[in-house]
Design a protein around this motif. Structure first.
Motif, PDB file in Angstrom:
ATOM      1  N   PRO A 247       0.806  -1.238   0.000  1.00 52.40           N
ATOM      2  CA  PRO A 247       0.000   0.000   0.000  1.00 52.40           C
ATOM      3  C   PRO A 247       0.829   1.274   0.000  1.00 52.40           C
ATOM      4  N   ASN A 248       2.041   1.195   0.505  1.00 54.71           N
ATOM      5  CA  ASN A 248       2.864   2.406   0.620  1.00 54.71           C
ATOM      6  C   ASN A 248       3.978   2.488  -0.421  1.00 54.71           C
ATOM      7  N   ALA A 249       4.021   1.517  -1.326  1.00 56.94           N
ATOM      8  CA  ALA A 249       5.094   1.501  -2.321  1.00 56.94           C
ATOM      9  C   ALA A 249       4.921   2.635  -3.321  1.00 56.94           C
ATOM     10  N   LYS A 250       6.043   3.173  -3.763  1.00 57.06           N
ATOM     11  CA  LYS A 250       6.023   4.271  -4.721  1.00 57.06           C
ATOM     12  C   LYS A 250       5.824   3.747  -6.136  1.00 57.06           C
ATOM     13  N   ASP A 251       5.567   4.677  -7.043  1.00 56.35           N
ATOM     14  CA  ASP A 251       5.327   4.322  -8.428  1.00 56.35           C
ATOM     15  C   ASP A 251       6.645   3.965  -9.111  1.00 56.35           C
ATOM     16  N   ALA A 252       6.714   2.777  -9.716  1.00 59.21           N
ATOM     17  CA  ALA A 252       7.955   2.317 -10.346  1.00 59.21           C
ATOM     18  C   ALA A 252       8.383   3.222 -11.490  1.00 59.21           C
ATOM     19  N   ALA A 253       7.418   3.751 -12.236  1.00 62.50           N
ATOM     20  CA  ALA A 253       7.750   4.625 -13.368  1.00 62.50           C
ATOM     21  C   ALA A 253       8.442   5.894 -12.897  1.00 62.50           C
ATOM     22  N   GLU A 254       7.990   6.431 -11.771  1.00 65.52           N
ATOM     23  CA  GLU A 254       8.619   7.638 -11.239  1.00 65.52           C
ATOM     24  C   GLU A 254      10.036   7.350 -10.752  1.00 65.52           C
ATOM     25  N   ILE A 255      10.234   6.184 -10.127  1.00 64.01           N
ATOM     26  CA  ILE A 255      11.579   5.809  -9.685  1.00 64.01           C
ATOM     27  C   ILE A 255      12.506   5.641 -10.880  1.00 64.01           C
ATOM     28  N   GLU A 256      12.006   5.039 -11.950  1.00 63.93           N
ATOM     29  CA  GLU A 256      12.841   4.808 -13.130  1.00 63.93           C
ATOM     30  C   GLU A 256      13.336   6.129 -13.722  1.00 63.93           C
ATOM     31  N   LYS A 257      12.543   7.192 -13.590  1.00 59.57           N
ATOM     32  CA  LYS A 257      12.946   8.507 -14.116  1.00 59.57           C
ATOM     33  C   LYS A 257      14.161   9.080 -13.390  1.00 59.57           C
ATOM     34  N   ARG A 258      14.413   8.596 -12.160  1.00 55.05           N
ATOM     35  CA  ARG A 258      15.570   9.099 -11.405  1.00 55.05           C
ATOM     36  C   ARG A 258      16.891   8.623 -12.005  1.00 55.05           C
ATOM     37  N   TYR A 259      16.818   7.638 -12.888  1.00 53.51           N
ATOM     38  CA  TYR A 259      18.032   7.003 -13.398  1.00 53.51           C
ATOM     39  C   TYR A 259      18.116   7.155 -14.915  1.00 53.51           C
ATOM     40  N   PRO A 260      18.486   8.329 -15.382  1.00 57.49           N
ATOM     41  CA  PRO A 260      18.560   8.568 -16.834  1.00 57.49           C
ATOM     42  C   PRO A 260      19.772   7.856 -17.441  1.00 57.49           C
ATOM     43  N   PRO A 261      19.803   7.755 -18.765  1.00 55.51           N
ATOM     44  CA  PRO A 261      20.988   7.167 -19.417  1.00 55.51           C
ATOM     45  C   PRO A 261      22.262   7.933 -19.043  1.00 55.51           C
TER      46      PRO A 261
ATOM     47  N   SER B  42      20.620  -2.346   1.191  1.00 57.37           N
ATOM     48  CA  SER B  42      19.715  -2.203   2.332  1.00 57.37           C
ATOM     49  C   SER B  42      19.046  -0.830   2.363  1.00 57.37           C
ATOM     50  N   GLU B  43      19.577   0.121   1.581  1.00 58.47           N
ATOM     51  CA  GLU B  43      18.990   1.457   1.504  1.00 58.47           C
ATOM     52  C   GLU B  43      18.126   1.623   0.254  1.00 58.47           C
ATOM     53  N   ARG B  44      17.859   0.524  -0.448  1.00 55.56           N
ATOM     54  CA  ARG B  44      17.112   0.584  -1.702  1.00 55.56           C
ATOM     55  C   ARG B  44      15.774  -0.168  -1.611  1.00 55.56           C
ATOM     56  N   LEU B  45      15.327  -0.440  -0.387  1.00 55.84           N
ATOM     57  CA  LEU B  45      14.123  -1.272  -0.234  1.00 55.84           C
ATOM     58  C   LEU B  45      12.900  -0.652  -0.892  1.00 55.84           C
ATOM     59  N   GLU B  46      12.758   0.671  -0.822  1.00 56.59           N
ATOM     60  CA  GLU B  46      11.587   1.299  -1.440  1.00 56.59           C
ATOM     61  C   GLU B  46      11.606   1.093  -2.961  1.00 56.59           C
ATOM     62  N   ILE B  47      12.813   1.007  -3.525  1.00 56.42           N
ATOM     63  CA  ILE B  47      12.930   0.771  -4.968  1.00 56.42           C
ATOM     64  C   ILE B  47      12.474  -0.647  -5.302  1.00 56.42           C
ATOM     65  N   TYR B  48      12.944  -1.618  -4.545  1.00 58.32           N
ATOM     66  CA  TYR B  48      12.562  -3.014  -4.795  1.00 58.32           C
ATOM     67  C   TYR B  48      11.060  -3.208  -4.620  1.00 58.32           C
ATOM     68  N   HIS B  49      10.488  -2.581  -3.587  1.00 56.78           N
ATOM     69  CA  HIS B  49       9.057  -2.730  -3.326  1.00 56.78           C
ATOM     70  C   HIS B  49       8.226  -2.089  -4.432  1.00 56.78           C
ATOM     71  N   ALA B  50       8.742  -0.999  -5.002  1.00 55.97           N
ATOM     72  CA  ALA B  50       8.014  -0.347  -6.097  1.00 55.97           C
ATOM     73  C   ALA B  50       7.913  -1.282  -7.299  1.00 55.97           C
ATOM     74  N   PHE B  51       9.011  -1.956  -7.616  1.00 58.21           N
ATOM     75  CA  PHE B  51       8.988  -2.859  -8.772  1.00 58.21           C
ATOM     76  C   PHE B  51       8.297  -4.182  -8.433  1.00 58.21           C
ATOM     77  N   ALA B  52       8.317  -4.567  -7.166  1.00 59.13           N
ATOM     78  CA  ALA B  52       7.533  -5.733  -6.750  1.00 59.13           C
ATOM     79  C   ALA B  52       6.051  -5.448  -6.955  1.00 59.13           C
ATOM     80  N   LYS B  53       5.616  -4.254  -6.561  1.00 58.16           N
ATOM     81  CA  LYS B  53       4.213  -3.858  -6.738  1.00 58.16           C
ATOM     82  C   LYS B  53       3.851  -3.827  -8.218  1.00 58.16           C
ATOM     83  N   LYS B  54       4.788  -3.343  -9.033  1.00 62.39           N
ATOM     84  CA  LYS B  54       4.558  -3.289 -10.479  1.00 62.39           C
ATOM     85  C   LYS B  54       4.291  -4.687 -11.042  1.00 62.39           C
TER      86      LYS B  54
END
Length: 544
Positions: free
Chosen positions: A12-26, A118-130
């Protein structure tokens, strides 16, 4: 089933995976530049096999004007050893293998972090939710089997010719209401991939060194996120390496069988996978002549600290490992014996594809050549740095007499044929021990005690430190002749019974008196370094 509703229930609290992906440009890199990473788990010391892979990563990134970064994969909390990440980083620093970015000794550096899993859990949870929202993953409430009988049964099934490769988890068929009921009851869940693989499916992929590979496709509902919310390597690897724009993953060939699983997860996430290079494992010959993997429990040299503790120069270690990695390195070094190691042009095409054998004799031979190329000041600096950590008494002596010690280290060093019998710094105190401490003479090496004392007494009375080696040797011959020794070798060979010995014999007596050895470097050089007072003191001590 409404998978989006299920995804919201589970995360329920996971962030949007698409928004996280935007943080990592080429990355803005030149064409052909490679992005590599060294990503150890902090579960112990830095294994030589890990350094083998790290050096490949470093050389490929450096040679392509790319990026080599350090990522700390600290998701295995049960096996984590506190401070092991710093041990790895400190070893890389000692060995002059420098990451451009990542989780570093002085903090994070780079725009693609966090670099600690261990500091990237919100990222993993976002893609798990996806994945849940797309019907590609599901919660598993099954109790983990830990019994020995279960494990043995599973192992036996792998060798059953009639056994299926499929391993579908029963929880994949739970309804939304059944899942919601379990969540409401406080039951914990792991998240599993809903594999599309079937028994007998095949997958093809390319390995940089091994070429095209065909394997059994994944047909198991593997765990993506454990009950504690932490992902195993299986899920973290595709997410991290895609977001951090890794172009080449170098890892041990023990990971090769897992590649079909990783490729299926990349595909499920919609990510393009990196290139893979599965490096061979370093082995050692056992007593029967067979190969065995270098292991932490059996082989001290598996720990990279073994080489530092024993005083192998950094360039010796790197040259040896490069020799294991790259078939062209030894030929290059033979053609360019005096060129700096950094001038070597690393070629990925020449990386070995077979299991390299750790050979301490080969390491020592390489190290002898490395040390022979150093001047006395470089030897002093490196020995002093090593001794401060591993031989404090010797370090104290080095600090008190820097010029004397440098002169000692210069013995037989800067001539056309420098000595090549020292291969690590732990040898050097004993090797030159007769220069640092007055020797205890083993009288049994003296062939004639009376002749020895008689000559040393005569030499002591007449001794003074001459201006030149020729003047000194003339004095030795004068004393020898007066004491009944031959100074003409032809005459001595013709009638040895007329003499107590020859000039070589009296030089042997002087050498024993000064060093306690029959064989030692040039006598005149030794005496000029020791000084006249110390030489006389040693001659007097030899008469007792």
């Amino acid at each position: 089933m409404d998978y989006k509703k299920l995804a919201q229930l589970l995360y329920p609290n996971a962030k949007d995976a698409a928004e996280i992906e935007k943080r990592y440009p080429p990355r803005s890199l030149q064409p052909g530049a490679e992005v590599t990473r060294f990503a150890p788990s902090p579960t112990g010391y830095l294994h030589i096999g890990h350094f083998f892979n790290a050096l490949i990563d470093y050389q490929i990134a450096k040679g392509s004007n790319g990026v080599f970064y350090f990522r700390c994969e600290d998701t295995d909390k049960k096996r984590e050893v506190k401070g092991a990440d710093k041990i790895a980083l400190e070893m890389l620093k000692l060995l002059k293998v420098y990451p451009n970015e990542g989780w570093l000794l002085d903090g994070e550096k780079g725009e693609y972090g966090p670099y600690k899993q261990s500091e990237r859990l919100e990222i993993y949870h976002a893609f798990a939710k996806k994945l849940v929202s797309e019907g590609k993953a599901f919660p598993c409430f099954c109790t983990k089997t830990e019994g020995k009988a279960d494990v043995l049964e599973q192992r036996a099934a792998r060798f059953d010719k009639n056994a299926t490769n499929e391993e579908y988890d029963p929880c994949r068929n739970l309804t939304y209401d059944e899942i919601a009921e379990k969540i409401a009851a406080g039951q914990k869940f792991a998240l599993r991939l809903k594999t599309n693989g079937k028994d007998g499916d095949r997958v093809q992929f390319s390995d940089v060194k091994k070429g095209e590979i065909e394997m059994q496709a994944n047909a198991k509902d593997v765990v993506l996120v454990k009950e504690d919310g932490i992902p195993p390597y299986t899920f973290a690897h595709p997410i991290d390496d895609y977001l951090m724009k890794t172009t080449l993953v170098v890892r041990g060939e023990e990971w090769l069988p897992q590649t079909p699983v990783h490729l299926e997860i990349f595909d499920a996430l919609g990510f393009t996978p990196p290139k893979y290079f599965h490096a061979p494992l370093i082995s050692k010959l056992n007593a029967d002549g067979g190969r065995e993997k270098l292991s932490k429990s059996k082989h001290p040299e598996a720990d990279m600290r073994f080489f530092i503790k024993n005083g192998y120069p950094v360039d010796s270690i790197k040259e040896y490992v490069l020799n294991l990695i790259n078939s062209g390195f030894e030929q290059w070094r033979n053609a360019h014996p005096d060129v700096d190691l950094d001038e070597f042009k690393f070629s990925g095409s020449e990386i070995t594809a077979i299991m390299p054998i750790f050979d301490e004799i080969k390491l020592n031979d390489i190290s002898k050549n490395v040390i022979a190329r150093l001047n006395a000041s470089q030897v002093y600096d490196q020995v002093f740095e090593w001794a401060k950590s591993y031989s404090p008494d010797f370090a104290k002596l080095l600090a008190e007499k820097p010029q004397f010690c440098t002169n000692v280290f210069n013995i037989d060093r800067e001539g056309p044929k420098p000595r090549k019998d020292i291969y690590n710094w732990s040898m050097i105190e004993n090797y030159f021990g007769y220069m640092f401490h007055r020797p205890e003479i083993d009288r049994e090496i003296i062939d004639n005690e009376a002749n020895f004392k008689e000559f040393i007494l005569a030499y002591l009375h007449a001794f003074s430190l001459s201006e030149t080696k020729e003047e000194w040797f003339d004095l030795v011959k004068q004393i020898a002749q007066k004491e009944g020794y031959a100074t003409d070798n032809k005459l001595y060979k013709a009638q040895p019974e007329l003499f107590k010995g020859n000039t070589a014999k009296v030089c042997e007596y002087i050498r024993i008196a000064l060093t306690g050895k029959k064989d030692a470097p040039d006598l005149y050089t030794l005496m000029t370094i020791l000084g006249e007072d110390e030489v006389k003191a040693r001659l007097r001590a030899a008469l007792k």
